[in-house]
Enzyme design. Structure first.
Site, PDB file in Angstrom:
ATOM      1  N   ASP A  55      57.859  68.984  90.606  1.00  0.00           N
ATOM      2  CA  ASP A  55      57.841  68.293  89.373  1.00  0.00           C
ATOM      3  C   ASP A  55      57.215  68.819  88.305  1.00  0.00           C
ATOM      4  OD1 ASP A  55      56.826  66.138  87.360  1.00  0.00           O
ATOM      5  OD2 ASP A  55      56.196  64.720  89.139  1.00  0.00           O
ATOM      6  N   CYS A 104      52.895  87.575  70.332  1.00  0.00           N
ATOM      7  CA  CYS A 104      54.221  88.254  71.378  1.00  0.00           C
ATOM      8  C   CYS A 104      55.557  87.784  70.817  1.00  0.00           C
ATOM      9  CB  CYS A 104      53.895  87.566  72.732  1.00  0.00           C
ATOM     10  SG  CYS A 104      52.380  87.455  73.454  1.00  0.00           S
ATOM     11  N   CYS A 144      50.776  96.296  77.498  1.00  0.00           N
ATOM     12  CA  CYS A 144      51.552  95.993  76.164  1.00  0.00           C
ATOM     13  C   CYS A 144      50.326  95.465  75.138  1.00  0.00           C
ATOM     14  CB  CYS A 144      52.806  94.970  76.241  1.00  0.00           C
ATOM     15  SG  CYS A 144      53.527  94.857  74.828  1.00  0.00           S
ATOM     16  N   CYS A 149      47.944  92.729 108.473  1.00  0.00           N
ATOM     17  CA  CYS A 149      48.700  91.558 107.837  1.00  0.00           C
ATOM     18  C   CYS A 149      49.824  91.096 108.662  1.00  0.00           C
ATOM     19  CB  CYS A 149      49.241  92.113 106.458  1.00  0.00           C
ATOM     20  SG  CYS A 149      48.449  93.207 105.296  1.00  0.00           S
ATOM     21  N   CYS A 195      49.295  88.536 111.456  1.00  0.00           N
ATOM     22  CA  CYS A 195      49.323  87.142 111.165  1.00  0.00           C
ATOM     23  C   CYS A 195      50.546  86.588 110.556  1.00  0.00           C
ATOM     24  CB  CYS A 195      48.114  86.713 109.882  1.00  0.00           C
ATOM     25  SG  CYS A 195      46.467  86.567 110.747  1.00  0.00           S
ATOM     26  N   CYS A 210      43.384  87.457 101.821  1.00  0.00           N
ATOM     27  CA  CYS A 210      43.518  87.662 103.133  1.00  0.00           C
ATOM     28  C   CYS A 210      42.771  89.053 103.701  1.00  0.00           C
ATOM     29  CB  CYS A 210      45.185  87.982 103.447  1.00  0.00           C
ATOM     30  SG  CYS A 210      46.050  86.501 103.126  1.00  0.00           S
ATOM     31  N   ASP A 256      46.585 101.771  96.067  1.00  0.00           N
ATOM     32  CA  ASP A 256      46.809 101.136  97.342  1.00  0.00           C
ATOM     33  C   ASP A 256      47.002  99.615  97.045  1.00  0.00           C
ATOM     34  OD1 ASP A 256      46.149 103.317  98.751  1.00  0.00           O
ATOM     35  OD2 ASP A 256      43.892 102.541  99.016  1.00  0.00           O
TER      36      ASP A 256
END
Lengths: 109, 255
Positions: free
Chosen positions: B43, B71, B108, B171, B174, B216, B231
């Site tokens: 929606d 912009c 930018c 990672c 899980c 996480c 990284d």
């Protein structure tokens, strides 16, 4: 973050028609119970009231409480019986206020 | 909220340890949402993430910087950036590093608009990033991992497999092995990145891909990456490749 809202207001209706208002307002709804990553309490900052006027009459009113999630969404329907201004108003516990307005034109069926 | 989830994890994981590992299915987190939240995402009025798209559009029109340019003055409509977010992060040959959407926007703004770039994860940057990502909604993620980006990609892949943190989980533990398993009544998703920037109900706000990675990492009590570090970007590149072909959904809704 400054208050801002998305509103969808009916612009035209025939008399007796049921129309809908939808609104979504950006607000953190800080309960005052949370602590930030430095262990400091984040001060309470919530919206306390949402109200709608239609052609000068109050047609909806709602108290908001700390348990409500951030960025509250409210939608409701009402019967369009006359032309007039729609005014949505949100009030915060820190005195801030946001108002959105629109015009509803009602014609006979 | 994060804190309570983190503290519960050791307990919770004991509960899922016997779940069946799932196959390498690329399934958007959208499918784990339930009807009501899916409807909310779909929606365009009620989706709270659209508040950031609105704000981004206002910022898009606002002159800033040394020459007071917006912009729009240089880029025209935001639609002109359709496709970009689906191909990020990408290799910048001149800088010899990866750059993601947040990094591109900041450079930018500082170099061409010549204004102060908004901080990472600030509302101002999230608004522009969501506006730009939203232009690519529906397009399949398609990052380039060959050529000069290859080494970073391999580093990202290794990072995804590496166990980390006090809980000593990767990672992949899980999101590959236990994807589809239940964690406290919630289903662990495949960890697909196609919805970002997205609105998480847990956060009660919108966040970037990097915020999710940080969340996480915290969940397993690992050191978070430095923002915009090699990284962090390498893992983001691997995640984007891992979700290749999935339609970009920003601003998605997630629990």
């Amino acid at each position: 973050m400054a208050l801002s809202a998305r509103v969808r207001l009916p612009e035209r209706a025939t008399r007796g028609e049921v129309v809908e208002i939808r609104s979504l307002v950006s607000h953190p709804m800080e309960t005052g119970f949370r602590v930030d990553s430095f262990g400091r309490r984040v001060p309470r900052r919530i919206l306390v009231r949402f109200s709608v006027r239609y052609a000068g009459r109050l047609i909806a009113e709602m108290d908001l409480r700390p348990g409500i999630a951030a960025n509250p969404y409210v939608a409701f329907r009402f019967v369009a019986d006359r032309s007039g201004e729609l005014e949505l108003r949100w009030q915060g516990d820190d005195g801030e206020e946001l108002i959105e307005r629109g015009q509803l034109e009602v014609s006979d069926p | 909220m994060i804190r309570s989830v983190v503290m519960l994890l050791p307990l919770l994981l004991a509960g899922i340890a016997h779940a069946e590992p799932s196959s390498d299915a690329r399934v958007s987190g959208y499918h784990g949402l339930g009807d009501e939240l899916r409807a909310l995402q779909d929606d365009d009025f009620a989706n709270p993430g659209m508040l950031w798209v609105d704000r981004g559009l206002r910022a898009w029109e606002t002159p800033a910087g040394a020459e007071g340019r917006s912009c729009r003055d240089c880029h025209g409509n935001p639609e002109s950036l359709r496709g970009l977010a689906a191909r990020l992060p990408r290799w910048n040959a001149e800088m010899e590093r990866l750059e993601d959407l947040d990094g591109l926007l900041r450079s930018c703004i500082s170099e061409r608009q010549r204004a102060a770039p908004p901080e990472f994860e600030s509302d101002a940057l999230l608004a522009l990033a969501t506006l730009v990502a939203h232009q690519s909604r529906g397009l399949p993620l398609a990052v380039d991992v060959d050529g000069p980006a290859r080494a970073a990609f391999e580093a990202g892949r290794a990072s995804f497999q590496r166990r980390r943190g006090q809980l000593d989980l990767s990672c992949a533990d899980c999101h590959d092995r236990y994807a589809g398993a239940r964690l406290r009544g919630e289903t662990i998703s495949a960890g697909m990145i196609n919805g970002f920037p997205l609105y998480r109900l847990t956060w009660e706000t919108l966040g970037s891909r990097q915020r999710m990675i940080r969340w996480c990492n915290q969940a397993v009590r690992a050191e978070p990456f430095e923002p915009d570090s090699a990284d962090a970007l390498a893992l983001e590149l691997y995640l984007a490749w891992r979700a290749r072909g999935l339609a970009l959904e920003s601003p998605a809704i997630r629990r």
